[in-house]
Write a protein that holds these residues in place. Sequence first.
Motif, mmCIF file in Angstrom:
data_model
loop_
_atom_site.group_PDB
_atom_site.id
_atom_site.type_symbol
_atom_site.label_atom_id
_atom_site.label_comp_id
_atom_site.label_asym_id
_atom_site.label_seq_id
_atom_site.Cartn_x
_atom_site.Cartn_y
_atom_site.Cartn_z
ATOM 1 N N VAL A 12 10.245 3.210 -0.361
ATOM 2 C CA VAL A 12 10.548 3.167 1.217
ATOM 3 C C VAL A 12 11.465 2.345 1.455
ATOM 4 C CG1 VAL A 12 8.630 1.915 1.937
ATOM 5 C CG2 VAL A 12 9.518 3.558 3.583
ATOM 6 N N GLN A 13 12.130 2.462 2.595
ATOM 7 C CA GLN A 13 13.080 1.495 3.131
ATOM 8 C C GLN A 13 12.404 0.497 3.755
ATOM 9 O OE1 GLN A 13 16.236 3.875 5.002
ATOM 10 N NE2 GLN A 13 17.470 3.653 3.191
ATOM 11 N N ALA A 14 13.150 -0.620 3.970
ATOM 12 C CA ALA A 14 12.656 -1.877 4.827
ATOM 13 C C ALA A 14 12.312 -1.257 6.244
ATOM 14 C CB ALA A 14 13.231 -2.927 4.787
ATOM 15 N N GLY A 15 11.094 -1.533 6.856
ATOM 16 C CA GLY A 15 11.024 -0.795 8.227
ATOM 17 C C GLY A 15 10.174 0.231 8.389
ATOM 18 N N GLY A 16 9.978 0.797 7.208
ATOM 19 C CA GLY A 16 9.467 2.088 6.965
ATOM 20 C C GLY A 16 7.804 2.142 6.831
ATOM 21 N N SER A 17 7.087 3.231 6.752
ATOM 22 C CA SER A 17 5.906 3.217 6.529
ATOM 23 C C SER A 17 5.063 3.928 5.383
ATOM 24 C CB SER A 17 4.925 3.847 7.937
ATOM 25 O OG SER A 17 5.330 3.095 9.219
ATOM 26 N N LEU A 18 4.135 3.519 4.791
ATOM 27 C CA LEU A 18 3.543 4.304 3.821
ATOM 28 C C LEU A 18 1.880 4.281 4.021
ATOM 29 C CD1 LEU A 18 5.162 3.259 0.390
ATOM 30 C CD2 LEU A 18 5.052 5.767 1.418
ATOM 31 N N LYS A 19 1.480 5.315 3.527
ATOM 32 C CA LYS A 19 -0.150 5.603 3.626
ATOM 33 C C LYS A 19 -0.864 5.328 2.172
ATOM 34 C CE LYS A 19 -4.194 7.159 6.091
ATOM 35 N NZ LYS A 19 -4.511 8.406 7.283
ATOM 36 N N LEU A 20 -1.478 4.529 1.676
ATOM 37 C CA LEU A 20 -2.135 4.516 0.466
ATOM 38 C C LEU A 20 -3.671 5.274 0.491
ATOM 39 C CD1 LEU A 20 -1.070 1.124 -0.892
ATOM 40 C CD2 LEU A 20 0.144 3.167 -1.104
ATOM 41 N N SER A 21 -4.190 5.960 -0.172
ATOM 42 C CA SER A 21 -5.359 6.191 -0.264
ATOM 43 C C SER A 21 -5.997 6.154 -1.454
ATOM 44 C CB SER A 21 -5.621 7.837 -0.114
ATOM 45 O OG SER A 21 -4.934 8.403 1.085
ATOM 46 N N CYS A 22 -7.680 5.909 -1.545
ATOM 47 C CA CYS A 22 -8.152 5.551 -2.626
ATOM 48 C C CYS A 22 -9.461 6.361 -2.603
ATOM 49 C CB CYS A 22 -8.664 4.107 -2.542
ATOM 50 S SG CYS A 22 -9.856 3.559 -3.686
ATOM 51 N N ALA A 23 -9.685 7.219 -3.429
ATOM 52 C CA ALA A 23 -10.849 8.259 -3.604
ATOM 53 C C ALA A 23 -12.039 7.155 -4.635
ATOM 54 C CB ALA A 23 -10.578 9.347 -4.549
ATOM 55 N N ALA A 24 -13.092 7.265 -3.955
ATOM 56 C CA ALA A 24 -14.235 6.763 -4.480
ATOM 57 C C ALA A 24 -15.163 7.638 -5.281
ATOM 58 C CB ALA A 24 -14.896 5.325 -3.982
ATOM 59 N N LEU A 80 -5.309 2.700 3.371
ATOM 60 C CA LEU A 80 -4.329 1.564 3.971
ATOM 61 C C LEU A 80 -3.026 2.054 4.398
ATOM 62 C CD1 LEU A 80 -4.176 -1.636 3.862
ATOM 63 C CD2 LEU A 80 -2.744 -1.680 1.910
ATOM 64 N N GLN A 81 -3.006 1.990 5.870
ATOM 65 C CA GLN A 81 -1.894 2.383 6.566
ATOM 66 C C GLN A 81 -0.918 1.125 6.584
ATOM 67 O OE1 GLN A 81 -0.642 5.454 8.031
ATOM 68 N NE2 GLN A 81 1.075 4.288 7.915
ATOM 69 N N MET A 82 0.552 1.274 6.008
ATOM 70 C CA MET A 82 1.370 0.221 5.987
ATOM 71 C C MET A 82 2.468 0.490 6.856
ATOM 72 S SD MET A 82 1.097 -0.804 2.088
ATOM 73 C CE MET A 82 2.072 0.762 1.432
ATOM 74 N N THR A 83 2.877 -0.441 7.751
ATOM 75 C CA THR A 83 4.078 -0.090 8.762
ATOM 76 C C THR A 83 5.010 -1.401 8.644
ATOM 77 O OG1 THR A 83 2.972 -1.045 10.638
ATOM 78 C CG2 THR A 83 2.376 1.214 10.085
ATOM 79 N N SER A 84 6.042 -1.389 9.132
ATOM 80 C CA SER A 84 7.229 -2.179 9.094
ATOM 81 C C SER A 84 7.180 -3.019 7.742
ATOM 82 C CB SER A 84 6.517 -3.440 10.078
ATOM 83 O OG SER A 84 6.835 -2.771 11.718
ATOM 84 N N LEU A 85 7.389 -2.213 6.825
ATOM 85 C CA LEU A 85 7.180 -2.855 5.542
ATOM 86 C C LEU A 85 8.572 -3.568 5.123
ATOM 87 C CD1 LEU A 85 5.897 0.391 3.656
ATOM 88 C CD2 LEU A 85 4.938 -1.947 3.675
ATOM 89 N N LYS A 86 8.251 -4.628 4.446
ATOM 90 C CA LYS A 86 9.392 -5.541 3.984
ATOM 91 C C LYS A 86 9.529 -5.641 2.324
ATOM 92 C CE LYS A 86 7.695 -8.803 7.602
ATOM 93 N NZ LYS A 86 6.967 -10.146 7.925
#
Length: 126
Positions: A12-24, A80-86
């Motif tokens: 993802v580009q800087a400033g973008g977002s990603l959402k990680l998931s974890c299945a338990a 884990l919702q990640m925004t404003s990624l650096k």
Amino acid sequence: QVPLVESGGGLVQAGGSLKLSCAASGRTFSLYTMGWFRQAPGQEREFVAAINWGGSTYYTDSVKGRFTISRDNAKKMVYLQMTSLKPEDTAVYYCVADRTTTQNMGVMSWPALDYWGQGTQVTVSS
């Protein structure tokens, strides 16, 4: 046991977002505080965020206001919702589980954790 499987990483580009998931899985999911650690190239594995069964959260200072951890107890999922990624967020992200408090998970060393997943790569381009 609480086997953990992460997904959702990517580029993802800087400033973008990603959402990680974890299945338990496992019948004792409710006993565990869930969290995320990360490891950047050449660096130690470090704590990112934690959430307990009741939804109380704890974050490392560098991600406060940008990352949000959540869990769906019925589905046995952690997010884990990640925004404003650096670019400095680039790392392999690991889902973890331990029967501890959220704040204590923040000071635990990696080998002391009860369970962890295989990791998912997050790359942030500048």
